[in-house]
Design an enzyme around this catalytic site. Sequence first.
Site, PDB file in Angstrom:
ATOM      1  N   PRO A   1       6.854  60.441  50.025  1.00  0.00           N
ATOM      2  CA  PRO A   1       6.495  59.219  50.915  1.00  0.00           C
ATOM      3  C   PRO A   1       7.659  59.032  51.503  1.00  0.00           C
ATOM      4  O   PRO A   1       7.515  58.173  52.685  1.00  0.00           O
ATOM      5  CB  PRO A   1       5.877  58.440  49.906  1.00  0.00           C
TER       6      PRO A   1
ATOM      7  N   ASP B   1      14.635  49.441  51.457  1.00  0.00           N
ATOM      8  CA  ASP B   1      14.677  49.809  50.385  1.00  0.00           C
ATOM      9  C   ASP B   1      13.615  50.578  49.905  1.00  0.00           C
ATOM     10  O   ASP B   1      12.415  50.375  48.587  1.00  0.00           O
ATOM     11  CB  ASP B   1      14.345  48.162  49.667  1.00  0.00           C
TER      12      ASP B   1
END
Length: 304
Positions: free
Chosen positions: A174, A167
């Site tokens: 990142p 999620d």
Amino acid sequence: VSTPSSPPNTPELWFTERDLEQNVGFSVRIRRHLHSEQSPLQRIDIYDTYAHGRMMTLDGLVMATERDEFIYHEMMAHVPLFSHPDPKQMLIIGGGDGGTLREVLRHPRVARCVMVEIDRAVVEASRRFLPTLASGLDDARAEILFEDGISYVQNAADGAFDVILIDCTDPVGPAEGLFQLPFYRQCLRVLGADGILCQQTESPLYMPHLIRDVHAALATAGFEITRSNQAHCVSYPSGWWSFTLGSKALDPACDFRREDAAKRGFATKYYNERLHAGCFMLPTMVSELIASASSADRENESCA
Ligand code: SAM
């Protein structure tokens, strides 16, 4: 801007998520800007909106609004969990607003859910401003870790988890590595025999290549079955969203626990057992995309 409903010269505040690649925007009228901070990784804002309740944005991109977050979070959690025969050990990568964790913990079979979020400030902002999303963070079964999900999975034991839910933010910064083959290989290793992974794969309209690339990467990593489904995520770009699942053994579209899903014993507003089967029935353009990613082309097969 003034509208027919507001007296002339009444100032109005609007937030617009601008997508400069697609040249489109999503706008909501703001009652109050409640919070703004720059964490070491990203800018976090919380708004109180007229139409969508409270809303979290990261670097100006909408992550969740109180009004429609249930759609994304129910689909992220319940489709893979009802597709696994006995989900007990769960891993969420990202998910800092807490919505996915909240849904996972509705399953009484879940014994433990590790959530690995790279940015502690997102979780803290959610706890403070989005209590309806953050409600699972203090559950005894939840273990919240603040580190990079890629290195966490690299160091996790073989077969440690039944289901992995990714999620995360868009595939830049990142989160980029979370959409790539080396990470999926590690996910395959840390999943048990019936293991299932679910990755949010953005808008089929605006980022079609992503669904294709994730299918190809999951298949190359060794996932036996790859499937995509779709949902109406109103406050995400285009409002049309996709999730892509990789499964080691069972087909999430056909072999799911239909009866358990029907008698789920907790309230949902979007997910149900009929939608579970239906969400895998894909529009032609998405089926064709997926077919172009795999020679096996299982995605276009219907259930026996
Ligand atoms: N539902 C949202 C969406 O699709 O836009 C995602 C919401 S959730 C807030 C995304 C989270 O993923 C962010 O809090 C972000 O900090 C986290 N994240 C991004 N890259 C990560 C990584 N490599 N490891 C762990 N968490 C990561």
